[in-house]
Design a protein around this motif. Structure first.
Motif, PDB file in Angstrom:
ATOM      1  N   UNK A  20       2.127  -6.548  18.065  1.00 46.19           N
ATOM      2  CA  UNK A  20       2.478  -7.903  17.665  1.00 46.19           C
ATOM      3  C   UNK A  20       2.605  -8.048  16.162  1.00 46.19           C
ATOM      4  N   UNK A  21       1.687  -7.438  15.424  1.00 49.71           N
ATOM      5  CA  UNK A  21       1.740  -7.509  13.957  1.00 49.71           C
ATOM      6  C   UNK A  21       2.966  -6.772  13.420  1.00 49.71           C
ATOM      7  N   UNK A  22       3.323  -5.679  14.056  1.00 47.90           N
ATOM      8  CA  UNK A  22       4.522  -4.952  13.637  1.00 47.90           C
ATOM      9  C   UNK A  22       5.768  -5.798  13.892  1.00 47.90           C
ATOM     10  N   UNK A  23       5.789  -6.512  15.021  1.00 44.27           N
ATOM     11  CA  UNK A  23       6.911  -7.399  15.324  1.00 44.27           C
ATOM     12  C   UNK A  23       7.021  -8.496  14.273  1.00 44.27           C
ATOM     13  N   UNK A  24       5.893  -9.041  13.867  1.00 44.37           N
ATOM     14  CA  UNK A  24       5.885 -10.067  12.816  1.00 44.37           C
ATOM     15  C   UNK A  24       6.445  -9.504  11.508  1.00 44.37           C
ATOM     16  N   UNK A  25       6.025  -8.294  11.163  1.00 41.93           N
ATOM     17  CA  UNK A  25       6.515  -7.651   9.944  1.00 41.93           C
ATOM     18  C   UNK A  25       8.028  -7.435  10.016  1.00 41.93           C
ATOM     19  N   UNK A  26       8.514  -7.037  11.164  1.00 44.49           N
ATOM     20  CA  UNK A  26       9.947  -6.803  11.339  1.00 44.49           C
ATOM     21  C   UNK A  26      10.749  -8.079  11.129  1.00 44.49           C
ATOM     22  N   UNK A  49       1.448 -11.094  21.796  1.00 45.64           N
ATOM     23  CA  UNK A  49       2.023 -12.394  21.475  1.00 45.64           C
ATOM     24  C   UNK A  49       1.308 -13.153  20.373  1.00 45.64           C
ATOM     25  N   UNK A  50      -0.021 -13.384  20.509  1.00 40.51           N
ATOM     26  CA  UNK A  50      -0.736 -14.115  19.451  1.00 40.51           C
ATOM     27  C   UNK A  50      -0.652 -13.421  18.097  1.00 40.51           C
ATOM     28  N   UNK A  51      -0.690 -12.088  18.095  1.00 37.18           N
ATOM     29  CA  UNK A  51      -0.648 -11.353  16.828  1.00 37.18           C
ATOM     30  C   UNK A  51       0.728 -11.416  16.181  1.00 37.18           C
ATOM     31  N   UNK A  52       1.757 -11.679  16.976  1.00 40.24           N
ATOM     32  CA  UNK A  52       3.114 -11.727  16.434  1.00 40.24           C
ATOM     33  C   UNK A  52       3.372 -13.012  15.662  1.00 40.24           C
ATOM     34  N   UNK A  53       2.546 -14.023  15.858  1.00 42.32           N
ATOM     35  CA  UNK A  53       2.647 -15.282  15.097  1.00 42.32           C
ATOM     36  C   UNK A  53       4.047 -15.885  15.116  1.00 42.32           C
ATOM     37  N   UNK A 135       4.654   6.537  -1.392  1.00 40.34           N
ATOM     38  CA  UNK A 135       3.765   6.977  -2.479  1.00 40.34           C
ATOM     39  C   UNK A 135       2.471   6.163  -2.421  1.00 40.34           C
ATOM     40  N   UNK A 136       1.348   6.842  -2.374  1.00 37.03           N
ATOM     41  CA  UNK A 136       0.092   6.142  -2.108  1.00 37.03           C
ATOM     42  C   UNK A 136      -1.062   6.865  -2.791  1.00 37.03           C
ATOM     43  N   UNK A 137      -2.174   6.193  -2.888  1.00 39.16           N
ATOM     44  CA  UNK A 137      -3.377   6.761  -3.485  1.00 39.16           C
ATOM     45  C   UNK A 137      -3.740   8.078  -2.788  1.00 39.16           C
ATOM     46  N   UNK A 138      -3.755   9.151  -3.551  1.00 39.56           N
ATOM     47  CA  UNK A 138      -4.030  10.466  -2.968  1.00 39.56           C
ATOM     48  C   UNK A 138      -5.420  10.554  -2.364  1.00 39.56           C
ATOM     49  N   UNK A 139      -6.333   9.703  -2.843  1.00 38.84           N
ATOM     50  CA  UNK A 139      -7.708   9.749  -2.342  1.00 38.84           C
ATOM     51  C   UNK A 139      -7.933   8.798  -1.177  1.00 38.84           C
ATOM     52  N   UNK A 140      -6.936   7.959  -0.873  1.00 39.58           N
ATOM     53  CA  UNK A 140      -7.089   7.046   0.264  1.00 39.58           C
ATOM     54  C   UNK A 140      -5.705   6.696   0.786  1.00 39.58           C
ATOM     55  N   UNK A 141      -5.128   7.607   1.552  1.00 43.94           N
ATOM     56  CA  UNK A 141      -3.789   7.409   2.078  1.00 43.94           C
ATOM     57  C   UNK A 141      -3.800   6.812   3.461  1.00 43.94           C
ATOM     58  N   UNK A 142      -4.326   5.592   3.599  1.00 42.66           N
ATOM     59  CA  UNK A 142      -4.488   4.988   4.920  1.00 42.66           C
ATOM     60  C   UNK A 142      -3.748   3.656   4.994  1.00 42.66           C
ATOM     61  N   UNK A 143      -2.645   3.628   5.739  1.00 46.01           N
ATOM     62  CA  UNK A 143      -1.922   2.391   6.009  1.00 46.01           C
ATOM     63  C   UNK A 143      -2.018   2.093   7.497  1.00 46.01           C
ATOM     64  N   UNK A 144      -2.203   0.807   7.845  1.00 50.25           N
ATOM     65  CA  UNK A 144      -2.152   0.494   9.268  1.00 50.25           C
ATOM     66  C   UNK A 144      -0.689   0.362   9.698  1.00 50.25           C
ATOM     67  N   UNK A 145      -0.477   0.225  10.988  1.00 46.39           N
ATOM     68  CA  UNK A 145       0.877   0.251  11.536  1.00 46.39           C
ATOM     69  C   UNK A 145       1.749  -0.856  10.945  1.00 46.39           C
ATOM     70  N   UNK A 146       1.251  -2.080  10.937  1.00 41.81           N
ATOM     71  CA  UNK A 146       2.044  -3.205  10.436  1.00 41.81           C
ATOM     72  C   UNK A 146       2.354  -3.047   8.952  1.00 41.81           C
ATOM     73  N   UNK A 147       1.402  -2.523   8.183  1.00 43.50           N
ATOM     74  CA  UNK A 147       1.644  -2.303   6.756  1.00 43.50           C
ATOM     75  C   UNK A 147       2.777  -1.306   6.543  1.00 43.50           C
ATOM     76  N   UNK A 148       2.768  -0.250   7.321  1.00 43.69           N
ATOM     77  CA  UNK A 148       3.821   0.758   7.190  1.00 43.69           C
ATOM     78  C   UNK A 148       5.174   0.159   7.554  1.00 43.69           C
ATOM     79  N   UNK A 149       5.215  -0.620   8.627  1.00 45.02           N
ATOM     80  CA  UNK A 149       6.472  -1.244   9.051  1.00 45.02           C
ATOM     81  C   UNK A 149       6.983  -2.199   7.982  1.00 45.02           C
TER      82      UNK A 149
END
Length: 249
Positions: A20-26, A49-53, A135-149
């Motif tokens: 749902x969050x990825x759909x919102x990002x899209x 659905x609720x997460x898609x806002x 390009x991201x912090x080499x010491x913390x390369x963690x993106x969640x799915x919606x952030x990446x989208x």
């Protein structure tokens, strides 16, 4: 003729909320076609659905596939988003470079995003023509799915340009005209008089420097006439007097 809108392919997504969050990002960036490859909890998922806002059109049109190969079969251009190459030699580009390539391409483009915990597998990446790496912090390369989208969708959206389908920026607001210097002098003089009465300026030897500092502070913002009147009203209220009805020089 502009290139078709890219397709977002979520490979083995795990949580309905993340879909749902990825759909919102899209939809924030005008993308509506989502394809799902074997979502862990099945589809449709009531948590999406609720997460898609409100991005319901993306979820309603989402299609499910049994394999990545089937999901991208109609797309001559396939990109895999991953932090690592995972043993596959592919060109590696940034999201903004990918956006430029997608706009210049003929035919459909699919962008693969892996499951939340492990990302894309080597066999998934092998189907892609290129790898998109943020390009991201080499010491913390963690993106969640919606952030990446949203990162990839945003970079793609920058190439849309004007015309039909263009994304809207916040409307510009006209700034008021700066107040005439005489109005500012009146406000500063009013403040000086109040501070003199309150014995603010101490020691006396520091008075010129303090007044200069206050003048610098009060002349920096580029006050409008309305702001000057409002501030002088505040000063008058603090001194127990009724605020001025208009500009006071």
């Amino acid at each position: 003729m502009s290139a078709p809108l890219p397709v977002i392919v979520l490979v083995r997504p795990q949580l309905g909320e993340n879909i749902g969050k990825a759909a919102r990002a899209m939809l924030n960036f005008g993308l509506t076609e989502m394809r799902l490859v074997t979502p862990r909890d099945g589809w449709p998922n009531p948590s999406a659905g609720p997460a898609a806002s409100g991005a319901d059109i993306v979820l309603e049109q989402a299609k499910v596939y049994d394999s990545v190969a089937e999901a991208v079969a109609d797309c001559p251009h396939v990109y895999a988003t991953t932090v690592r190459k995972r043993g596959v030699t592919k060109p590696v580009i940034t999201p903004d470079q990918a956006g430029c390539h997608i706009h210049a391409a003929s035919g459909r483009t699919a962008i693969l995003f892996g499951p939340e915990r492990s990302g894309l597998e080597t066999d998934d990446v092998a189907l892609a023509r290129a790898i998109i790496t943020v390009p991201i912090n080499a010491e913390f390369g963690s993106l969640n799915l919606a952030q990446a989208v949203i990162l990839v969708a945003y970079e793609w959206s920058k190439g849309i340009g004007a015309g039909k389908g263009a994304l809207a920026s916040p409307p510009e607001t006209d700034l008021p005209e700066p107040a005439p210097q005489g109005e500012l002098e009146g406000m500063i003089g009013q403040l000086d008089a109040m501070l003199e009465a309150a014995h603010f300026f101490y020691p006396p030897a520091r008075t010129p420097v303090t007044k200069r500092t206050l003048r610098t502070l009060l002349t920096k913002p580029g006050w409008s006439s309305q702001e000057v009147r409002t501030f002088r009203g505040v000063l008058s209220a603090l001194s127990g007097k009724k605020g001025p009805k208009g500009p006071v020089a």
